[in-house]
Design a protein around this motif. Structure first.
Motif, mmCIF file in Angstrom:
data_model
loop_
_atom_site.group_PDB
_atom_site.id
_atom_site.type_symbol
_atom_site.label_atom_id
_atom_site.label_comp_id
_atom_site.label_asym_id
_atom_site.label_seq_id
_atom_site.Cartn_x
_atom_site.Cartn_y
_atom_site.Cartn_z
ATOM 1 N N LYS A 16 0.930 -1.084 -0.035
ATOM 2 C CA LYS A 16 -0.066 -0.039 0.033
ATOM 3 C C LYS A 16 1.001 1.224 0.077
ATOM 4 O O LYS A 16 1.961 1.134 0.750
ATOM 5 N N ARG A 17 0.390 2.297 -0.674
ATOM 6 C CA ARG A 17 1.037 3.619 -0.566
ATOM 7 C C ARG A 17 1.003 4.294 0.609
ATOM 8 O O ARG A 17 0.246 3.911 1.495
ATOM 9 N N GLY A 18 1.953 5.218 0.849
ATOM 10 C CA GLY A 18 2.190 5.959 2.257
ATOM 11 C C GLY A 18 0.932 6.995 2.503
ATOM 12 O O GLY A 18 0.156 7.052 1.354
ATOM 13 N N PHE A 19 1.120 7.425 3.526
ATOM 14 C CA PHE A 19 0.069 8.578 3.859
ATOM 15 C C PHE A 19 0.029 9.669 2.878
ATOM 16 O O PHE A 19 1.155 10.258 2.770
ATOM 17 N N ALA A 44 8.336 -1.902 -3.550
ATOM 18 C CA ALA A 44 7.398 -1.792 -4.569
ATOM 19 C C ALA A 44 6.494 -0.757 -4.738
ATOM 20 O O ALA A 44 5.999 -0.425 -3.508
ATOM 21 N N ASN A 45 6.240 -0.188 -5.807
ATOM 22 C CA ASN A 45 5.214 0.850 -5.776
ATOM 23 C C ASN A 45 3.851 0.450 -6.250
ATOM 24 O O ASN A 45 3.950 0.115 -7.375
ATOM 25 N N ALA A 46 2.734 0.641 -5.591
ATOM 26 C CA ALA A 46 1.553 -0.059 -5.995
ATOM 27 C C ALA A 46 1.041 0.691 -7.187
ATOM 28 O O ALA A 46 0.036 -0.061 -8.096
ATOM 29 N N ALA A 47 1.515 1.815 -7.425
ATOM 30 C CA ALA A 47 0.783 2.650 -8.635
ATOM 31 C C ALA A 47 1.434 2.187 -9.937
ATOM 32 O O ALA A 47 0.656 2.478 -10.981
ATOM 33 N N GLN A 48 2.219 1.449 -9.933
ATOM 34 C CA GLN A 48 2.968 0.922 -11.269
ATOM 35 C C GLN A 48 3.137 -0.579 -11.078
ATOM 36 O O GLN A 48 3.877 -1.231 -10.289
#
Length: 160
Positions: A16-19, A44-48
């Motif tokens: 999950k991404r950060g706040f 890992a960056n969930a947006a990509q």
């Protein structure tokens, strides 16, 4: 008991991404240069979703061995049984960042070099070794103006 054993199983909190860090990937992520031999952290960056690492490599540190226009190849050592296996993972640049694990060492090398150069200029020797923190010195407490007090707990009372 989990019922699914897929590629991204049990990664709900991990990926999950950060706040206040949701939305598309920032442009500055693509402007960072990576060179062979750089130490990078894998996150890992969930947006990509393209070029995303397996959940095992999330949070690991590795060394860049290959650079392509959109991705980097990273060498990570994995413990398998009683040995280390060198794994070569190809990741997009959205999922890696330069590691700060060597920064303290590099700062210390620079500080030691400056201290050594200054000491050589003066013609004296200086110790560049790290010195551990010594224990605090002993001290005595006087009770002349500081009389000891006996403290007792207050019994619990309900006011209903």
């Amino acid at each position: 008991m989990p019922h699914s054993f897929g590629y991204r199983a049990r990664t709900r909190d991990m990926f999950k991404r950060g706040f206040k860090d949701h939305g598309p990937v920032k442009m500055s992520t693509y402007l960072i240069n990576y060179r062979i031999g750089d130490i990078v952290d894998i996150k890992a960056n969930a947006a990509q979703q393209k070029g995303m690492p397996h959940k095992y490599y999330h949070g690991r540190t590795g060394i860049v061995y290959n650079v392509t226009p959109h991705a980097v190849g990273v060498i990570v050592y994995k413990v398998v049984g009683n040995r280390y296996i060198e794994k070569r993972v190809n990741l997009r640049v959205e999922h890696v960042k330069h590691s700060k694990c060597r920064q303290e060492f590099l700062d210390r090398v620079k500080r030691n070099h400056d201290a050594h150069a200054a000491a050589k200029e003066k013609g004296e020797r200086v110790s560049l070794k790290r010195v551990h923190v010594l224990p605090r010195e002993a001290r005595t407490v006087s009770i002349a103006q500081n009389t000891p007090q006996t403290m007792t707990p207050v019994p619990y009372e309900t006011t209903i």
